[in-house]
Scaffold this motif. Structure first.
Motif, short mmCIF file in Angstrom:
data_model
loop_
_atom_site.label_atom_id
_atom_site.label_comp_id
_atom_site.label_asym_id
_atom_site.label_seq_id
_atom_site.Cartn_x
_atom_site.Cartn_y
_atom_site.Cartn_z
N SER A 109 -0.38 20.07 -9.54
CA SER A 109 0.14 21.09 -8.61
C SER A 109 0.36 20.49 -7.22
O SER A 109 -0.26 19.49 -6.84
N ALA A 110 1.25 21.12 -6.46
CA ALA A 110 1.59 20.63 -5.13
C ALA A 110 0.38 20.66 -4.19
O ALA A 110 0.19 19.76 -3.37
N GLY A 111 -0.45 21.69 -4.30
CA GLY A 111 -1.65 21.78 -3.45
C GLY A 111 -2.62 20.65 -3.72
O GLY A 111 -3.18 20.05 -2.79
N ALA A 162 -3.04 13.31 -1.16
CA ALA A 162 -2.28 12.54 -0.17
C ALA A 162 -3.03 12.45 1.16
O ALA A 162 -3.08 11.38 1.78
N VAL A 163 -3.64 13.55 1.60
CA VAL A 163 -4.40 13.53 2.85
C VAL A 163 -5.61 12.61 2.72
O VAL A 163 -5.92 11.82 3.62
N ALA A 203 0.83 -1.21 0.00
CA ALA A 203 0.00 0.00 0.00
C ALA A 203 0.87 1.26 0.00
O ALA A 203 0.59 2.22 -0.73
N PHE A 204 1.92 1.26 0.81
CA PHE A 204 2.82 2.41 0.86
C PHE A 204 3.47 2.67 -0.49
O PHE A 204 3.51 3.80 -0.98
N LEU A 205 3.98 1.60 -1.10
CA LEU A 205 4.65 1.76 -2.40
C LEU A 205 3.67 2.20 -3.48
O LEU A 205 4.03 2.99 -4.36
N ALA A 206 2.44 1.72 -3.41
CA ALA A 206 1.44 2.13 -4.40
C ALA A 206 1.12 3.62 -4.27
O ALA A 206 1.02 4.34 -5.27
N VAL A 207 0.97 4.09 -3.03
CA VAL A 207 0.70 5.51 -2.81
C VAL A 207 1.90 6.36 -3.22
O VAL A 207 1.76 7.41 -3.85
N LEU A 208 3.10 5.89 -2.91
CA LEU A 208 4.31 6.60 -3.30
C LEU A 208 4.44 6.68 -4.82
O LEU A 208 4.72 7.75 -5.38
N ALA A 209 4.20 5.57 -5.50
CA ALA A 209 4.27 5.56 -6.96
C ALA A 209 3.21 6.47 -7.57
O ALA A 209 3.47 7.18 -8.56
#
Length: 77
Positions: A30-32, A38-39, A13-19
Motif C-alpha cells: 500500500s502507498a501508506g 521511504a521515510v 544508494a539512490f538507485l537501490a532505494v528507487l528499485a
C-alpha cells in the motif's frame, strides 16, 4: 574518499532505494506503507551520510568548561 567515489556511492544508494520502491509497489504494498518505508530509509541514509537530524543541544552544552548551569528558578504554585 574522492568526490567522484562519493557521488558514485550516492547514485548507487539512490538507485537501490528507487528499485526497492518500484519492486514493493509491483508486489502490491500500500502507498501508506511504502511512504513509511521511504521515510525510514531516507532517515537511515541521512544518518549514514552525516546529514541526518542531530540531537538538540542541552543547556549544559553551551556552558564554558568548568562552569555549571544556573539552577532552574522555582515555580510558584
Amino acid at each position: 574518499m574522492k568526490p567522484t567515489t562519493r557521488h558514485r556511492l550516492d547514485l548507487i544508494a539512490f538507485l537501490a532505494v528507487l528499485a526497492t520502491g518500484v519492486l514493493l509497489t509491483a508486489m502490491g504494498i500500500s502507498a501508506g506503507t511504502l511512504a513509511t518505508i521511504a521515510v525510514a530509509l531516507s532517515s537511515l541514509y541521512g544518518v549514514w551520510k552525516g546529514t541526518g537530524p542531530a540531537a538538540p543541544p542541552t543547556p549544559h552544552d553551551s556552558q564554558p568548561p568548568g562552569r555549571t548551569a544556573p539552577p532552574d528558578p522555582p515555580t510558584g504554585s
